[in-house]
Design an enzyme around this catalytic site. Structure first.
Site, PDB file in Angstrom:
ATOM      1  N   GLU A   1      -5.460  10.904 -33.418  1.00 20.44           N
ATOM      2  CA  GLU A   1      -5.321   9.827 -32.321  1.00 20.44           C
ATOM      3  C   GLU A   1      -4.049   9.740 -31.604  1.00 20.44           C
ATOM      4  OE1 GLU A   1      -4.227   6.644 -30.493  1.00 20.44           O
ATOM      5  OE2 GLU A   1      -4.615   5.511 -32.559  1.00 20.44           O
TER       6      GLU A   1
ATOM      7  N   CYS B   1      -0.976   2.384 -28.296  1.00 18.95           N
ATOM      8  CA  CYS B   1      -1.481   3.434 -27.680  1.00 18.95           C
ATOM      9  C   CYS B   1      -2.525   2.978 -26.555  1.00 18.95           C
ATOM     10  CB  CYS B   1      -2.360   4.130 -28.708  1.00 18.95           C
ATOM     11  SG  CYS B   1      -3.168   3.170 -29.888  1.00 18.95           S
TER      12      CYS B   1
HETATM   13  P1  NAP Z   1       4.941  12.140 -33.518  1.00 20.88           P
HETATM   14  O1  NAP Z   1       6.270  12.853 -33.047  1.00 20.88           O
HETATM   15  O2  NAP Z   1       3.674  12.793 -32.803  1.00 20.88           O
HETATM   16  O3  NAP Z   1       5.307  11.997 -35.151  1.00 20.88           O
HETATM   17  C1  NAP Z   1       4.251  11.351 -35.707  1.00 20.88           C
HETATM   18  C2  NAP Z   1       4.490  12.105 -37.395  1.00 20.88           C
HETATM   19  O4  NAP Z   1       3.952  13.358 -37.173  1.00 20.88           O
HETATM   20  C3  NAP Z   1       5.732  11.938 -37.887  1.00 20.88           C
HETATM   21  O5  NAP Z   1       5.469  11.522 -39.088  1.00 20.88           O
HETATM   22  C4  NAP Z   1       6.152  13.441 -37.381  1.00 20.88           C
HETATM   23  O6  NAP Z   1       6.982  13.914 -38.493  1.00 20.88           O
HETATM   24  C5  NAP Z   1       4.929  14.191 -37.561  1.00 20.88           C
HETATM   25  N1  NAP Z   1       4.760  15.374 -36.855  1.00 20.88           N
HETATM   26  C6  NAP Z   1       5.342  15.531 -35.506  1.00 20.88           C
HETATM   27  N2  NAP Z   1       5.009  16.881 -35.236  1.00 20.88           N
HETATM   28  C7  NAP Z   1       4.783  17.416 -36.080  1.00 20.88           C
HETATM   29  C8  NAP Z   1       4.317  18.802 -36.213  1.00 20.88           C
HETATM   30  N3  NAP Z   1       4.551  19.912 -35.151  1.00 20.88           N
HETATM   31  N4  NAP Z   1       4.047  19.330 -37.656  1.00 20.88           N
HETATM   32  C9  NAP Z   1       4.253  18.421 -38.708  1.00 20.88           C
HETATM   33  N5  NAP Z   1       4.368  17.245 -38.431  1.00 20.88           N
HETATM   34  C10 NAP Z   1       4.661  16.844 -37.241  1.00 20.88           C
HETATM   35  O7  NAP Z   1       5.134  10.874 -33.110  1.00 20.88           O
HETATM   36  P2  NAP Z   1       6.432   9.416 -33.225  1.00 20.88           P
HETATM   37  O8  NAP Z   1       7.514  10.108 -33.850  1.00 20.88           O
HETATM   38  O9  NAP Z   1       5.612   8.416 -34.087  1.00 20.88           O
HETATM   39  O10 NAP Z   1       6.867   9.126 -32.013  1.00 20.88           O
HETATM   40  C11 NAP Z   1       7.147   9.966 -30.880  1.00 20.88           C
HETATM   41  C12 NAP Z   1       6.146   9.810 -29.493  1.00 20.88           C
HETATM   42  O11 NAP Z   1       4.942   9.984 -30.047  1.00 20.88           O
HETATM   43  C13 NAP Z   1       6.336   8.532 -28.835  1.00 20.88           C
HETATM   44  O12 NAP Z   1       7.565   8.515 -27.902  1.00 20.88           O
HETATM   45  C14 NAP Z   1       5.109   8.471 -28.096  1.00 20.88           C
HETATM   46  O13 NAP Z   1       5.227   9.280 -26.982  1.00 20.88           O
HETATM   47  C15 NAP Z   1       4.202   9.348 -29.060  1.00 20.88           C
HETATM   48  N6  NAP Z   1       3.211   8.281 -29.557  1.00 20.88           N
HETATM   49  C16 NAP Z   1       2.050   7.934 -29.215  1.00 20.88           C
HETATM   50  C17 NAP Z   1       1.324   6.917 -29.873  1.00 20.88           C
HETATM   51  C18 NAP Z   1      -0.129   6.691 -29.099  1.00 20.88           C
HETATM   52  O14 NAP Z   1      -0.688   6.036 -29.968  1.00 20.88           O
HETATM   53  N7  NAP Z   1      -0.347   7.103 -27.963  1.00 20.88           N
HETATM   54  C19 NAP Z   1       1.609   6.437 -30.889  1.00 20.88           C
HETATM   55  C20 NAP Z   1       2.979   6.744 -31.373  1.00 20.88           C
HETATM   56  C21 NAP Z   1       3.650   7.595 -30.795  1.00 20.88           C
HETATM   57  P3  NAP Z   1       8.733  13.915 -38.213  1.00 20.88           P
HETATM   58  O15 NAP Z   1       8.990  12.575 -37.502  1.00 20.88           O
HETATM   59  O16 NAP Z   1       9.161  13.769 -39.731  1.00 20.88           O
HETATM   60  O17 NAP Z   1       9.077  15.225 -37.403  1.00 20.88           O
END
Ligand code: NAP
Length: 527
Positions: free
Chosen positions: A264, A301
């Protein structure tokens, strides 16, 4: 107590030397806890334990699994105020939100327990034999849903409880009969460990197999990647960025045995404000949307990041009141410096596009990590010509798009990427006269809202939280509500199988007393 260790099944484990801390965004300092990143050995042991736990857990009755989920909810409650304190410290979110989210998390677990106790969710379908059929006899065939195997769950940053360690993905996978390995979110690893300890206590209390749940720490992408690639893992649940979700989806598809990733991801949740509604209640809607855009510092989200309307006095008046209302609201603390800097970068990038103008902006000093809200305005044709303006800016931000007429409005909607929600503000006559707009919106979203705000996702069986890509990777499924269980199961048919060897759900005498489709008719009757 927070130990900083991983839960590899029921055991606390800290074999690795790499550690990291979580961060208090309000005080702008690291917290006092150090977390041990999971090693390859710990990842492998968790996956082996999950595989062996699956053999026992998949045959656990619905009632036993329900008792397990209820025990998890009770143990989360038993954590008491320490959970709330750590949640606030690691997220910067207020106490009311922490308590509300804890209640939602326990409510989700109990909703799945109710589903299991009722039992009909396994979708038992029976076509009895017709030995006399001509020209060929028909054999007895019976089908039901069975669990897929161990599932990896990536908790979200923005819901440290309800979409994390014991959140909707974990609750639905455990309900389905699948062991869960959580890749703990690094921004709230302490909250995650406390919840994991509650789950492990529930495992022990209800006699569930060791390995039915593990919680692994990591502050980088490697642990998650290795889990997704592990052959014992049969599915993935993810909530987060489009970049992260898409990377994991691709990785899972490159495996020798590809597995589904239910991610999601991003959504800007278009809101169509029709002239009649704005003429009648524009002021009220502007106030309500100022609240929705800034709720939780915009970190939802379902945040309304895109407002669409038709040029005219009604839209001008709406924009002007929205701007004033937005500027009255105090900025809120964001979850983490990285989320804050991502927000500022995205906001400035979109604001620097020459076609946009600022409707409202908070530009005064605020404490570190506080997200200052902004609303931009742009013409429909410029919006369509510039894909940068379609990006999600995760925070208290929205773009108001002014269209020339209904045709341009429809074109804008047609051009949007997939979204979680789409909203229409209108009166009932407008819903008729703007029929193509509602149709166009339905084609792009998972949930349609009439005269409301998209923030606030009810947990109930009729909820759809998921939409066409990139809102989610598979728009047929939801990550909220009891139908979320369907992501972790697959159908199996039993052909000509002896009665005593059939699962209870498929036996002639219907011992579970569930609703079944028998020879084309829904019934709870015995055969
Ligand atoms: P994220 O960067 O997508 O990370 C979520 C989880 O997935 C973290 O545990 C991260 O691990 C892991 N992850 C990310 N990229 C990966 C990859 N290429 N391979 C393996 N694991 C991976 O999201 P976030 O840290 O929660 O937030 C960052 C941004 O995501 C926000 O600024 C926002 O833009 C977006 N976000 C969107 C929503 C939505 O519902 N639309 C919700 C939350 C966040 P690590 O952190 O350990 O690297």
């Amino acid at each position: 107590m927070i130990t900083g260790k991983n839960y590899v099944g029921n055991e606390l484990s800290a074999k690795g030397g790499i550690t990291y801390s979580t961060f208090d965004p309000k005080l702008n300092i690291p917290t006092e806890w150090n977390f041990h990143e999971a090693t390859d050995e710990e990842i492998n042991t968790a996956a082996e334990k999950a595989k062996s736990a699956f053999k026992a857990y998949r045959n656990t009755s619905g009632i036993q699994k329900a008792d397990f989920l209820i025990a998890i909810a009770e143990e989360i409650e038993n954590l008491g105020d320490v959970l709330i304190r750590v949640y606030i410290q690691e997220s910067g979110l207020p106490e009311g939100r922490a308590k509300g989210e804890r209640g939602r998390t326990m409510g989700q677990l109990r909703a799945f327990a109710d589903l299991l106790k009722e039992g009909s969710w396994v979708d038992a379908t029976i076509d009895t034999a017709q030995p006399e059929r001509q020209p060929l006899p028909k054999t007895d065939i019976r089908k039901m849903l069975v669990p897929k195997g161990p599932i990896v769950v990536f908790g979200s940053s923005n819901f440290p409880l309800a979409f994390s360690t014991a959140g909707g993905d974990t609750a639905s996978a455990l309900a389905a009969g699948c062991p869960v390995i959580v890749k703990s979110h690094p921004m709230h690893a302490g909250t995650g460990e406390l919840v994991a300890s509650a789950i492990i206590r529930a495992v022990e209390r209800t006699g569930m197999p060791d390995g039915v749940f593990s919680n692994l720490n990591s502050s980088g992408i490697e642990v998650g990647q290795k889990l997704v690639m592990h052959p014992n893992v049969k599915g993935v649940g993810f909530t987060g960025s489009i970049r992260g979700g898409t990377a994991l989806y691709q990785l899972a598809n490159e495996r020798k045995e590809p597995i589904p990733v239910f991610a999601e991801m991003g959504s800007i949740n278009p809101v169509v404000a029709l002239p009649g509604a704005l003429g009648e209640n524009g002021g009220l809607w502007a106030k309500s949307y100022a609240g929705s855009i800034t709720l939780g510092a915009g970190q939802f989200c379902t945040n309304p990041g895109l407002l669409l309307g038709i040029k005219g006095n009604e839209l001008d008046a709406f924009a002007s009141i929205l701007g004033k209302e937005i500027e009255k609201i105090e900025p809120g603390c964001m979850l983490h410096p990285n989320i804050y800097s991502g927000y500022e970068k995205g906001k400035e990038e979109l604001s620097s596009q020459s076609e946009t103008q600022i409707v409202a902006s908070i530009d005064t000093e605020a404490p570190p990590n506080y997200g200052k809200q902004r609303i931009l305005m742009v013409d429909g044709s410029d919006f369509m010509a510039n894909p940068k303006l379609h990006q999600e800016v995760f925070g208290p931000f929205s773009i108001l798009v002014q269209c020339e007429d209904i045709n341009e409005l429809e074109k804008v909607i047609d051009q949007l990427e997939g979204q979680l929600t789409g909203t229409i503000l209108g009166n009932e006559e407008e819903l008729q006269s703007y029929g193509p707009i509602a149709e166009a919106l339905r084609n792009r979203v998972g949930r349609l809202i009439f005269n409301g705000v998209p923030t606030g996702v009810e947990v109930c069986p009729s909820m759809q939280h998921g939409g066409p890509f990139p809102a989610s990777t598979d728009s047929r499924f939801t990550s909220v509500g009891t139908s979320a269980i369907l992501r972790w199961v697959r159908p199996v048919s039993y052909q000509n199988w002896p009665q005593q060897a059939l699962p209870d759900a498929l036996k002639d005498d219907n011992p579970l007393d569930i609703m079944r489709l028998v020879n084309g008719r829904h019934t709870t009757s015995k055969i």
